[in-house]
Write a protein that holds these residues in place. Structure first.
Motif, short mmCIF file in Angstrom:
data_model
loop_
_atom_site.label_atom_id
_atom_site.label_comp_id
_atom_site.label_asym_id
_atom_site.label_seq_id
_atom_site.Cartn_x
_atom_site.Cartn_y
_atom_site.Cartn_z
N HIS A 141 -62.50 77.26 94.89
CA HIS A 141 -63.03 78.01 93.75
C HIS A 141 -63.38 79.47 94.01
N ASP A 266 -65.84 70.11 90.50
CA ASP A 266 -66.27 70.35 89.12
C ASP A 266 -67.41 69.38 88.81
N THR A 268 -68.85 68.93 85.99
CA THR A 268 -68.88 68.50 84.60
C THR A 268 -68.77 66.98 84.51
#
Length: 286
Positions: A141, A266, A268
């Motif tokens: 990232h 991630d 999420t």
């Protein structure tokens, strides 16, 4: 490349000793650049024909997750030392070492970043707090186009000895030789000839604390939720506290399998769009 294809590649890698093409590899860890296990991994990868550069924290940075040492990042090369050829130490976290390694040390962008071999398993929920795993998140990232990355961890096989005891060094050699086969298998499964993992995907690998001839197999799993944590002199160590029949790394590592969890960094939630009631959102927007 699907997770199923990754699984096929990993099984093939475990079963085969054939070498693939040489890669430009950067090694890091959270135990520090002098740890004997990262040196063993470097040695075995070099024997397999890879170009390998260690860029790792100057001192132990266990439990740092993907924390950034901003002063080191801003200082650039000032935070880096080069004590010997192809070995660099960084005054910062594992994620910081990853960033500075790519930006300041490597003359060519690495084709693969490997973080480890970590002294201590990084399974289940503890993985989110692992500096070993955090280094791979930085690779995914924080460096533009994601760089393929693998975190590799294992508990001591001689639990009363130091990491450099004869039994633990042999254990590190076994883990390193598995990693050589894993990398070769992933290379052979490459679709476009340029990447060994799908964009944005890293692998969190854990090797059980048993001898190579006792390994029951290799599999792709999810991070387990059946876990507790013991805080010791080394830091936070995962401890499985319940039994589960689900495909969880916490279960299968304990049973003698090498566990591989594909990760993307991630946070999420999978069902993010249905967690909060619509009525709450209506109230907040009124």
């Amino acid at each position: 490349m699907s997770y199923r294809k990754i699984f096929i590649a990993l099984v093939f890698a475990f079963a085969s000793s054939n070498q693939a093409l040489a890669l430009n590899v950067m090694l890091t860890n959270d135990d520090g650049f002098q740890h004997p296990w990262i040196r063993m991994l470097q040695s075995e990868l070099v024997k397999a024909g890879h170009q390998v550069t260690i860029v790792a924290p100057e001192v132990n940075q266990s439990g740092q997750s993907a924390a950034l040492t901003l002063s080191a990042i801003r200082g650039g090369s000032e935070a880096i030392k080069n004590p010997s050829p192809d070995i660099y130490s960084v005054q910062g976290s594992p994620a910081t070492a990853t960033i500075l390694g790519v930006k300041e040390v490597m003359t060519e962008r690495p084709q693969l970043i490997i973080s480890g071999i970590n002294e201590g398993a990084n399974i289940g929920v503890i993985s989110a707090f692992s500096g070993t795993v955090g280094a791979t998140i930085a690779a995914l990232h924080l460096l533009g186009e994601p760089i393929p990355a693998i975190a590799i961890s294992g508990n001591l096989i001689d639990k009363t000895g130091e990491p450099n005891s004869d039994a633990n060094i042999q254990h590190a050699r076994d883990i390193s030789q598995f990693m050589v086969r894993l990398v070769a298998g992933l290379e052979r499964a490459t679709v476009d000839g340029t990447r060994i993992l799908p964009p944005g995907i890293a692998l969190n690998v854990n090797y059980p604390s048993i001898t190579a001839d006792q390994i029951k197999g290799v599999g792709v799993y999810q991070h387990g939720r059946d876990i507790g944590v013991n805080f010791t002199g080394k830091g936070a160590l995962p401890v499985s506290v319940t039994e589960s029949t689900n495909l969880q790394d916490t279960t299968f590592l304990q049973e003698g399998f090498i566990t591989i969890v594909p990760i993307d960094g991630d946070y999420t939630a999978p069902n993010w769009n249905s967690i909060l009631p619509e009525s709450l959102l209506q109230d907040l927007n009124s």
